[in-house]
Design a protein around this motif. Structure first.
Motif, mmCIF file in Angstrom:
data_model
loop_
_atom_site.group_PDB
_atom_site.id
_atom_site.type_symbol
_atom_site.label_atom_id
_atom_site.label_comp_id
_atom_site.label_asym_id
_atom_site.label_seq_id
_atom_site.Cartn_x
_atom_site.Cartn_y
_atom_site.Cartn_z
ATOM 1 N N GLU A 75 0.831 -1.199 0.000
ATOM 2 C CA GLU A 75 0.000 0.000 0.000
ATOM 3 C C GLU A 75 0.869 1.252 0.000
ATOM 4 O OE1 GLU A 75 -3.383 2.172 -0.294
ATOM 5 O OE2 GLU A 75 -3.186 -0.006 -0.407
ATOM 6 N N GLU A 76 2.014 1.174 0.647
ATOM 7 C CA GLU A 76 2.939 2.304 0.665
ATOM 8 C C GLU A 76 3.384 2.659 -0.747
ATOM 9 O OE1 GLU A 76 7.363 3.487 2.419
ATOM 10 O OE2 GLU A 76 6.443 1.551 2.915
ATOM 11 N N ASP A 77 3.619 1.629 -1.569
ATOM 12 C CA ASP A 77 4.048 1.865 -2.944
ATOM 13 C C ASP A 77 2.927 2.491 -3.761
ATOM 14 O OD1 ASP A 77 6.372 1.601 -4.568
ATOM 15 O OD2 ASP A 77 5.300 0.147 -5.777
ATOM 16 N N ARG A 78 1.698 2.112 -3.469
ATOM 17 C CA ARG A 78 0.555 2.687 -4.192
ATOM 18 C C ARG A 78 0.492 4.196 -3.994
ATOM 19 N NH1 ARG A 78 -4.879 0.749 -5.475
ATOM 20 N NH2 ARG A 78 -4.385 -1.239 -4.514
ATOM 21 N N ARG A 79 0.896 4.648 -2.817
ATOM 22 C CA ARG A 79 0.794 6.074 -2.496
ATOM 23 C C ARG A 79 1.817 6.925 -3.249
ATOM 24 N NH1 ARG A 79 -0.414 3.949 2.751
ATOM 25 N NH2 ARG A 79 1.759 4.127 3.412
ATOM 26 N N LYS A 80 2.647 6.307 -4.053
ATOM 27 C CA LYS A 80 3.574 7.095 -4.870
ATOM 28 C C LYS A 80 2.812 7.972 -5.865
ATOM 29 C CE LYS A 80 7.434 3.805 -4.726
ATOM 30 N NZ LYS A 80 8.253 2.856 -5.515
ATOM 31 N N GLY A 81 1.590 7.584 -6.185
ATOM 32 C CA GLY A 81 0.806 8.416 -7.084
ATOM 33 C C GLY A 81 0.305 7.642 -8.277
ATOM 34 N N ASP A 82 -0.512 8.305 -9.093
ATOM 35 C CA ASP A 82 -1.126 7.634 -10.229
ATOM 36 C C ASP A 82 -0.436 7.969 -11.547
ATOM 37 O OD1 ASP A 82 -1.893 10.263 -10.370
ATOM 38 O OD2 ASP A 82 -3.995 9.863 -10.783
ATOM 39 N N GLY A 83 0.700 8.679 -11.499
ATOM 40 C CA GLY A 83 1.466 8.909 -12.720
ATOM 41 C C GLY A 83 1.941 7.592 -13.295
ATOM 42 N N GLY A 84 1.838 7.456 -14.604
ATOM 43 C CA GLY A 84 2.311 6.245 -15.258
ATOM 44 C C GLY A 84 1.291 5.141 -15.373
ATOM 45 N N ILE A 85 0.105 5.287 -14.759
ATOM 46 C CA ILE A 85 -0.892 4.233 -14.903
ATOM 47 C C ILE A 85 -1.425 4.229 -16.334
ATOM 48 C CG2 ILE A 85 -1.596 4.382 -12.482
ATOM 49 C CD1 ILE A 85 -4.243 5.634 -13.540
ATOM 50 N N LEU A 86 -1.860 3.062 -16.789
ATOM 51 C CA LEU A 86 -2.440 2.960 -18.116
ATOM 52 C C LEU A 86 -3.797 3.638 -18.106
ATOM 53 C CD1 LEU A 86 -0.135 0.928 -18.105
ATOM 54 C CD2 LEU A 86 -1.566 -0.625 -19.440
ATOM 55 N N THR A 87 -4.078 4.442 -19.132
ATOM 56 C CA THR A 87 -5.245 5.322 -19.082
ATOM 57 C C THR A 87 -6.509 4.717 -19.658
ATOM 58 O OG1 THR A 87 -4.722 6.301 -21.235
ATOM 59 C CG2 THR A 87 -3.754 7.337 -19.280
ATOM 60 N N GLY A 88 -6.409 3.574 -20.319
ATOM 61 C CA GLY A 88 -7.606 3.049 -20.959
ATOM 62 C C GLY A 88 -7.956 3.823 -22.214
ATOM 63 N N SER A 89 -6.974 4.535 -22.747
ATOM 64 C CA SER A 89 -7.155 5.322 -23.967
ATOM 65 C C SER A 89 -6.023 4.980 -24.919
ATOM 66 C CB SER A 89 -7.119 6.818 -23.652
ATOM 67 O OG SER A 89 -6.898 7.579 -24.820
ATOM 68 N N ASN A 90 -6.334 4.830 -26.203
ATOM 69 C CA ASN A 90 -5.253 4.519 -27.141
ATOM 70 C C ASN A 90 -4.410 5.742 -27.468
ATOM 71 O OD1 ASN A 90 -6.609 6.026 -29.101
ATOM 72 N ND2 ASN A 90 -7.444 4.240 -30.157
ATOM 73 N N GLY A 91 -4.765 6.892 -26.880
ATOM 74 C CA GLY A 91 -3.876 8.044 -26.895
ATOM 75 C C GLY A 91 -3.793 8.831 -28.175
ATOM 76 N N LYS A 92 -4.667 8.579 -29.144
ATOM 77 C CA LYS A 92 -4.546 9.315 -30.406
ATOM 78 C C LYS A 92 -5.345 10.609 -30.349
ATOM 79 C CE LYS A 92 -4.825 8.760 -35.406
ATOM 80 N NZ LYS A 92 -5.186 7.854 -36.521
ATOM 81 N N TYR A 93 -4.635 11.716 -30.495
ATOM 82 C CA TYR A 93 -5.275 13.031 -30.468
ATOM 83 C C TYR A 93 -5.599 13.457 -31.898
ATOM 84 C CZ TYR A 93 -6.235 17.543 -28.222
ATOM 85 O OH TYR A 93 -6.842 18.668 -27.722
ATOM 86 N N LYS A 94 -6.263 14.591 -32.042
ATOM 87 C CA LYS A 94 -6.684 15.042 -33.368
ATOM 88 C C LYS A 94 -5.524 15.220 -34.333
ATOM 89 C CE LYS A 94 -10.757 17.474 -31.555
ATOM 90 N NZ LYS A 94 -11.427 18.804 -31.401
ATOM 91 N N ASN A 95 -4.376 15.686 -33.814
ATOM 92 C CA ASN A 95 -3.227 15.923 -34.689
ATOM 93 C C ASN A 95 -2.376 14.671 -34.880
ATOM 94 O OD1 ASN A 95 -2.086 15.675 -32.202
ATOM 95 N ND2 ASN A 95 -1.139 17.704 -32.153
ATOM 96 N N GLY A 96 -2.888 13.520 -34.418
ATOM 97 C CA GLY A 96 -2.154 12.276 -34.579
ATOM 98 C C GLY A 96 -1.149 12.012 -33.492
ATOM 99 N N LYS A 97 -0.974 12.950 -32.569
ATOM 100 C CA LYS A 97 -0.023 12.777 -31.465
ATOM 101 C C LYS A 97 -0.775 12.324 -30.221
ATOM 102 C CE LYS A 97 3.195 16.294 -33.191
ATOM 103 N NZ LYS A 97 3.943 17.542 -32.865
ATOM 104 N N PRO A 129 -3.065 15.364 -24.591
ATOM 105 C CA PRO A 129 -2.445 16.089 -23.465
ATOM 106 C C PRO A 129 -2.576 15.281 -22.172
ATOM 107 C CG PRO A 129 -3.808 17.560 -24.774
ATOM 108 C CD PRO A 129 -4.073 16.178 -25.295
ATOM 109 N N GLY A 130 -1.486 15.230 -21.419
ATOM 110 C CA GLY A 130 -1.493 14.485 -20.164
ATOM 111 C C GLY A 130 -1.233 13.006 -20.325
ATOM 112 N N GLU A 131 -1.019 12.546 -21.568
ATOM 113 C CA GLU A 131 -0.771 11.139 -21.827
ATOM 114 C C GLU A 131 0.532 10.969 -22.596
ATOM 115 O OE1 GLU A 131 -5.422 9.627 -22.037
ATOM 116 O OE2 GLU A 131 -4.186 9.572 -23.845
ATOM 117 N N ILE A 132 1.159 9.821 -22.437
ATOM 118 C CA ILE A 132 2.427 9.542 -23.106
ATOM 119 C C ILE A 132 2.421 8.116 -23.633
ATOM 120 C CG2 ILE A 132 3.900 11.157 -21.838
ATOM 121 C CD1 ILE A 132 4.596 8.827 -19.953
ATOM 122 N N ALA A 133 3.195 7.902 -24.702
ATOM 123 C CA ALA A 133 3.478 6.537 -25.146
ATOM 124 C C ALA A 133 4.521 5.969 -24.184
ATOM 125 C CB ALA A 133 3.999 6.547 -26.576
ATOM 126 N N HIS A 134 4.284 4.772 -23.695
ATOM 127 C CA HIS A 134 5.049 4.273 -22.551
ATOM 128 C C HIS A 134 5.328 2.785 -22.711
ATOM 129 C CE1 HIS A 134 6.423 4.322 -18.417
ATOM 130 N NE2 HIS A 134 5.510 3.449 -18.034
#
Length: 360
Positions: A261-283, A286-291
């Motif tokens: 549980e201590e490790d969980r408290r590091k935060g939610d950065g890096g979690i998989l978003t459930g989104s394929n991440g494609k924005y209108k410009n093909g990138k 915002p707030g998401e990264i290829a990882h």
């Protein structure tokens, strides 16, 4: 005569904690001895001091090897305990008439030079002629170090892999805010894996539906390979609260973190978003990264499917529902009817008599 098998889990875990604590104290004592010996050599500056320095070096090397053996013993106990628990879990599923994917060798987390897990991918540095600088996008070499450690069955430090990747590929640092933001391609990872005697290739899987994608991936992970996937993840922790609301803002309950549980408290950065991440410009949005992550295993239980990954962002294992993972595959790794992952495997040397001559 029947004998009862008793496993005292807490006692074994306490032994593992003691071993790791002893290893840390051992390493500190060795470092102090090394500094004291060097001070004596510098003070003497004579021929006898050179003999003393050589003898001390041999003794210190032996101390270092002993410390590494303690770490390895702790790791072996930890892995044995986890495999035993997985075996009993699998047996329970079979007794209930359910099928579960056979457990694969657990992928180790990324480690430092000492053999201990690093806190996150951001401790890695990008080597430059002017000196190393922080590498903000080091998920590629960190994840590769996990996969290589799994296949070679001994820990390969993440920084060593990062240094070797830059050396082999000639990658130049893209610097932003004093940090390297150079991205890692499949070609970079494959070239670096080859330097360790590991073959890598991009494998295309059918993916016209979630069911088809699951069956394809299941067939791949049943092989003696390591699999890396390019997914879409959060680029940073949402807020200082770091509670379940942060996770649920991305459409899921907090992923089941296979650590503390201590490790969980590091935060939610890096979690998989459930989104394929494609924005209108093909990138990426915002707030998401290829990882890059490493797929450790697939699980089926209670009629549900899960994917367990080694995520280098916080250097921890995370369990996701299959649908959430499938929706998180980055747009760069998926097409209309198929998707790809990076497969890494050891290949035995080809006997000389069976070598096939290639045409010029």
């Amino acid at each position: 005569m029947e004998k009862t098998l008793r496993i005292h889990r807490e006692a074994i875990q306490e032994t593992i904690r003691q071993l790791r604590a002893w290893s840390a104290r051992w390493e500190e004592t060795r470092s102090q001895a090394q500094r004291a010996a060097q001070a004596l050599v510098d003070a003497a500056q004579a021929a006898p001091a050179r003999f003393f320095e050589a003898a001390t070096a041999r003794a210190l090397l032996q101390l270092q090897q002993d410390g590494e053996r303690i770490q390895r013993l702790a790791g072996i106990l930890e892995e044995a305990l986890q495999r035993l628990e997985e075996a009993f879990h699998q047996a329970a599923q079979i007794m209930r008439g359910e099928w579960i994917a056979p457990p694969l060798p657990t992928t180790p987390l990324a480690v430092g030079a000492s053999g201990r897990p690093i806190p996150n991918q951001f401790v890695l540095q990008f080597p430059t002629p002017q000196g190393p600088i922080p590498w903000a996008t080091a998920c590629g070499p960190a994840a590769l170090s996990m996969a290589l450690s799994r296949l070679t069955r001994h820990p390969i430090p993440a920084q060593e892999v990062a240094n070797r990747l830059v050396e082999i590929t000639g990658k130049a640092p893209e610097i932003e805010g004093g940090r390297a933001t150079a991205l890692t391609t499949t070609r970079d990872l494959i070239s670096t894996a080859n330097a360790y005697g590991i073959h890598g290739e991009r494998v295309y899987l059918m993916g016209r539906s979630s069911e088809e994608a699951w069956q394809e991936l299941q067939g791949l992970v049943r092989q003696p390979v390591a699999v890396m996937a390019l997914v879409t993840a959060k680029s940073a922790t949402t807020s200082s609260t770091r509670d379940n609301a942060d996770w649920e803002s991305y459409g899921l309950k907090a992923p089941e973190i296979i650590v503390s549980e201590e490790d969980r408290r590091k935060g939610d950065g890096g979690i998989l978003t459930g989104s394929n991440g494609k924005y209108k410009n093909g990138k990426d949005k915002p707030g998401e990264i290829a990882h890059w992550v490493v797929i450790d295993r697939l699980e089926e239980r209670d009629g549900k499917r899960y994917v367990v990954v080694n995520n280098p962002y916080h250097n921890r294992q995370e369990r996701y529902s299959w649908e959430h993972f499938w929706e998180s595959m980055n747009h760069q790794a998926r097409g209309k009817d198929r998707w790809w992952v990076l497969k890494l495997e050891t290949r035995p040397p080809v006997p000389e008599g069976n070598a096939v001559a290639s045409s010029p």
